[in-house]
Motif scaffolding. Structure first.
Motif, short mmCIF file in Angstrom:
data_model
loop_
_atom_site.label_atom_id
_atom_site.label_comp_id
_atom_site.label_asym_id
_atom_site.label_seq_id
_atom_site.Cartn_x
_atom_site.Cartn_y
_atom_site.Cartn_z
N GLN A 39 5.32 -2.86 -2.31
CA GLN A 39 4.68 -1.82 -3.10
C GLN A 39 3.73 -2.46 -4.09
OE1 GLN A 39 7.32 0.95 -5.08
NE2 GLN A 39 5.69 2.49 -5.18
N LYS A 43 0.21 2.28 -5.56
CA LYS A 43 0.30 2.62 -4.14
C LYS A 43 1.73 2.95 -3.76
CE LYS A 43 -3.67 -0.09 -2.60
NZ LYS A 43 -4.17 -1.09 -1.61
N GLU A 44 1.87 3.63 -2.63
CA GLU A 44 3.20 3.94 -2.15
C GLU A 44 3.83 2.72 -1.47
OE1 GLU A 44 2.70 8.74 -1.36
OE2 GLU A 44 3.39 7.43 0.24
#
Length: 127
Positions: A39, A43-44
């Motif tokens: 990660q 961001k995911e």
């Protein structure tokens, strides 16, 4: 309770290599799948690589040909060899383990199938 401890992160220049390790407090063969997720800030979380009990591996397209996942069941340790690192590989990397039977694709997509997680190790790649 299962504990996973990552190590091996650090700072490298673009094109460099790192090997991440994940030591498990339980027999790694007892898990259906183990994997590495990452990660980056803002961001995911994304699946990077996964390995099944049968040894089958799966990789995100962005790391295919550069990263290799492996495990040493005698040492209860999972590895991620990362070569040709790029700045976009910069992220916190997490080791995860699952007692759920799944496919390799599911292992990369469905982080919720993994019930055990490490604390993470930071990888920073500079250009």
């Amino acid at each position: 309770q299962v504990q996973l401890q990552e190590s091996g992160g650090g700072s490298v220049q673009s094109g460099g290599s790192l090997r991440l390790s994940c030591a498990a407090s339980r027999d790694t063969y007892s898990f259906y799948y183990m994997g590495w997720f990452r990660q980056a800030p803002g961001k995911e979380r994304e699946g990077v690589a996964a390995i099944g009990r049968d040894g089958r591996t799966s990789y995100a397209e962005s790391v295919k040909g550069r990263f290799t996942i492996s495990q040493d069941n005698a040492k209860n340790t999972l590895y991620l060899q990362m070569n040709s690192l790029k700045p976009e590989d910069t992220a916190m990397y997490y080791c995860a383990a699952s007692s759920v039977s799944m496919t390799g694709i599911q292992a990369l997509v469905y982080a919720r199938f993994f019930g055990y997680w490490g604390q993470g190790t930071q990888v920073t790649v500079s250009s």
